[in-house]
Design an enzyme around this catalytic site. Structure first.
Site, mmCIF file in Angstrom:
data_model
loop_
_atom_site.group_PDB
_atom_site.id
_atom_site.type_symbol
_atom_site.label_atom_id
_atom_site.label_comp_id
_atom_site.label_asym_id
_atom_site.label_seq_id
_atom_site.Cartn_x
_atom_site.Cartn_y
_atom_site.Cartn_z
ATOM 1 N N GLU A 166 0.827 -1.515 -0.030
ATOM 2 C CA GLU A 166 0.010 0.498 0.255
ATOM 3 C C GLU A 166 0.703 1.235 0.010
ATOM 4 O O GLU A 166 1.149 1.820 0.865
ATOM 5 C CB GLU A 166 -1.175 0.187 0.599
ATOM 6 C CG GLU A 166 -2.200 -0.939 1.263
ATOM 7 C CD GLU A 166 -2.981 -1.136 2.324
ATOM 8 O OE1 GLU A 166 -2.918 0.063 3.161
ATOM 9 O OE2 GLU A 166 -3.960 -1.932 2.130
ATOM 10 N N GLU A 352 -5.613 -9.201 1.166
ATOM 11 C CA GLU A 352 -6.015 -9.109 2.180
ATOM 12 C C GLU A 352 -7.625 -8.378 1.783
ATOM 13 O O GLU A 352 -7.917 -7.835 1.611
ATOM 14 C CB GLU A 352 -5.541 -7.140 2.913
ATOM 15 C CG GLU A 352 -4.143 -7.337 3.529
ATOM 16 C CD GLU A 352 -3.913 -6.121 3.667
ATOM 17 O OE1 GLU A 352 -4.760 -5.317 4.703
ATOM 18 O OE2 GLU A 352 -2.308 -5.739 4.381
HETATM 19 O O1 LIG Z 1 -6.795 -1.884 8.780
HETATM 20 C C1 LIG Z 1 -6.448 -3.214 8.440
HETATM 21 C C2 LIG Z 1 -5.250 -3.609 7.867
HETATM 22 C C3 LIG Z 1 -3.875 -3.108 8.444
HETATM 23 O O2 LIG Z 1 -3.666 -3.864 9.614
HETATM 24 C C4 LIG Z 1 -3.001 -3.710 7.133
HETATM 25 O O3 LIG Z 1 -1.500 -2.684 8.107
HETATM 26 C C5 LIG Z 1 -2.994 -2.811 6.016
HETATM 27 O O4 LIG Z 1 -1.990 -2.907 4.785
HETATM 28 C C6 LIG Z 1 -4.214 -2.329 5.988
HETATM 29 N N1 LIG Z 1 -4.595 -1.754 4.816
HETATM 30 C C7 LIG Z 1 -5.919 -1.661 4.352
HETATM 31 C C8 LIG Z 1 -7.484 -0.781 3.681
HETATM 32 N N2 LIG Z 1 -6.194 0.216 4.119
HETATM 33 C C9 LIG Z 1 -6.274 1.705 4.156
HETATM 34 C C10 LIG Z 1 -7.079 2.583 4.575
HETATM 35 C C11 LIG Z 1 -7.067 3.749 5.637
HETATM 36 C C12 LIG Z 1 -6.123 3.481 6.652
HETATM 37 C C13 LIG Z 1 -5.502 2.589 6.563
HETATM 38 C C14 LIG Z 1 -5.393 1.290 6.010
HETATM 39 C C15 LIG Z 1 -6.679 -2.169 5.866
HETATM 40 N N3 LIG Z 1 -5.587 -2.443 6.183
#
Ligand SMILES: OC[C@@H]1[C@@H](O)[C@H](O)[C@@H](O)c2nc(CNc3ccccc3)cn21
Length: 446
Positions: A166, A352
């Site tokens: 990401e 994910e």
């Molecule tokens: O939030 C859950 C997971 C996180 O723990 C992971 O490390 C990460 O790869 C992850 N990405 C998202 C989706 N994108 C996102 C959007 C806004 C803030 C943080 C993540 C969710 N998650």
């Protein structure tokens, strides 16, 4: 009931990340990461929690791999902590760090679980941040040196490699909005960091291909399907802007050797610009073997002239939400898979997908029915996408176990395994037994 059966070799896995589960933040020669520094900064994290211990996976990895085998995982996605290998980011190698990952990979292979390694899941060596971090173009070169070493050590053992997790979130939450490490708030910085992350990705892909390894390499992008609030021309335009900004910003340079027009418009509107050699796109677009997507929810957008950044506003959807406040919208997974495969014709992994709920341990059990429902509905959409032509290779639940949820600390539980942080006891939730059955049957009841 109709049984939806997935392709024979479909890869069922779970995902984690080094800073969120390992702990041992300064043990056995590991160097400080930006997330160590950020989480030690008062006020940065919920209740000033941090990942110093987390799930203590550094010491408990053997037990955790046994639990993965009990669930019957075919693959396990995890990230390597760059500063556990190169404490200063480059130069001196930490042999105990290398040994930890070697033992973890061997344990996985013993249990016939395919390792899927993310080289970078946001925990940059602090020593490199002290030299500018992702604002410094040299960090891309240091990343490719780190990646080359990891490929040299594990390239013949590991079939699936993800360069970055990401880059949008790392660049924007870390450099523009200050919610993530390194906690900077500089809009131009987010674009510069984003570009250098992409350059790092491309250099690592080139290193992997030049090494002649027989696995596959790709990148993981966060995506959210986007829908218009109304069918007005303005709202339909807002969808294109949001899709370009959140979904395509880091994909288009890889597949089309350019940024979406919207990105340049944002820079122009904010009187910003940044320079880089156009030849960077030749590196960034080094061919990859798959696209990893992280899908959790959708966005509904409407035109909003008063929003000077993107000219749009996000509208709350009508459906139930998870503990993160994210609307549950499984059809968005189907739609985004169809759109991305239509546009890029590349194999895709769902790297994910998962949900946070306020799980309660009662009488030694965790009856997380809402999470089971969330997973069931999204797995069904994955099946329908394959049925309708998408070359979808695998599905990784976020997450194997409850862990450190960045700025939310330990207040959000995403795991299919419950972690009692006081005792570090692991307890399989009902969703773990649900997933065990999905894997055994390679499918799900419609
Ligand atoms: O939030 C859950 C997971 C996180 O723990 C992971 O490390 C990460 O790869 C992850 N990405 C998202 C989706 N994108 C996102 C959007 C806004 C803030 C943080 C993540 C969710 N998650």
């Amino acid at each position: 009931m109709v049984k939806l059966v997935f392709p024979k070799d479909f890869l069922w896995g779970t995902a984690t990340a080094s800073y969120q589960i390992e702990g041992a933040w300064n043990e056995d020669g590991k160097g400080e990461s930006t997330w160590d520094r950020f989480s030690h900064t008062p006020g940065a994290i919920y209740q000033n929690q941090n990942g110093d211990v987390a799930c203590d996976h550094y010491h408990r990895y053997e037990e955790d791999v046994k639990l993965m085998a009990e669930i019957g995982l075919k693959a396990y996605r995890f990230s390597i902590s760059w500063p556990r290998i190169f404490p200063e980011g480059r130069g001196k190698i930490n042999p105990k760090g290398v040994s930890f990952y070697e033992r973890l990979i061997n344990k996985l292979l013993e249990k016939n679980i395919k390792p899927a390694i993310t080289l970078y899941h946001w925990d940059l060596p602090q020593a490199l941040e002290d030299k500018g971090g992702w604002l410094n173009r040299d960090t891309a070169k240091y990343f490719s040196e780190y990646a080359s070493f990891i490929f040299y050590k594990f390239g013949d053992m590991v079939p699936i490699w993800i360069t970055l997790n990401e880059p949008f979130v790392n660049a924007f939450l870390g450099y523009a909005w200050g919610w993530h490490a390194p906690g900077k708030k500089d809009l131009k910085g987010a674009f510069v960091a984003g570009h250098n992350l992409l350059l790092a990705h491309g250099l690592a892909v080139q290193a992997y291909k030049e090494g002649g390894y027989n696995g596959n390499i790709g990148i993981t992008i966060n995506v959210a399907a986007v829908y218009p609030y109304t069918n007005s021309e303005e709202d339909l335009r807002a969808v294109q802007v949001q899709d370009a900004f959140e979904n395509r910003w880091f994909i288009e340079p890889i597949f089309r050797k350019k940024y979406p027009e919207v990105i340049w418009k944002i820079l122009e509107k904010n009187y910003l610009s940044f320079d880089f050699p156009i030849s960077d796109f030749d590196i960034i677009s080094s061919p990859i073997d798959f696209l990893g997507i992280n899908y959790y929810t959708r966005n509904i957008v409407a035109h909003d002239e008063s929003n000077k950044f993107l000219g749009l506003k996000r509208i709350e959807g009508p459906n139930e939400r998870t503990e993160m406040g994210w609307e549950i919208y499984p059809d968005g997974l189907y739609d985004i898979l169809i759109q991305l495969y239509r546009d890029y014709k590349i194999p895709i992994y769902i790297t994910e997908n998962g949900a946070a709920y306020n799980d309660k341990l009662e009488n030694g059990k965790v009856e997380d029915n809402k999470r089971i429902e969330y997973l069931r509905e999204h797995i069904k959409r994955a099946y329908f996408a394959i049925r309708d032509g998408v070359d979808l290779r695998g599905y990784f639940i976020w997450s194997l176990m409850d862990n450190f949820e960045w700025a939310h600390g330990y207040s959000k539980r995403f795991g299919i395994i419950y972690v009692d942080y006081d005792t570090q006891k692991r307890i399989l939730k009902d969703s773990a037994y649900f997933y065990k059955k999905v894997i055994e049957e390679n499918g799900i009841e419609e």
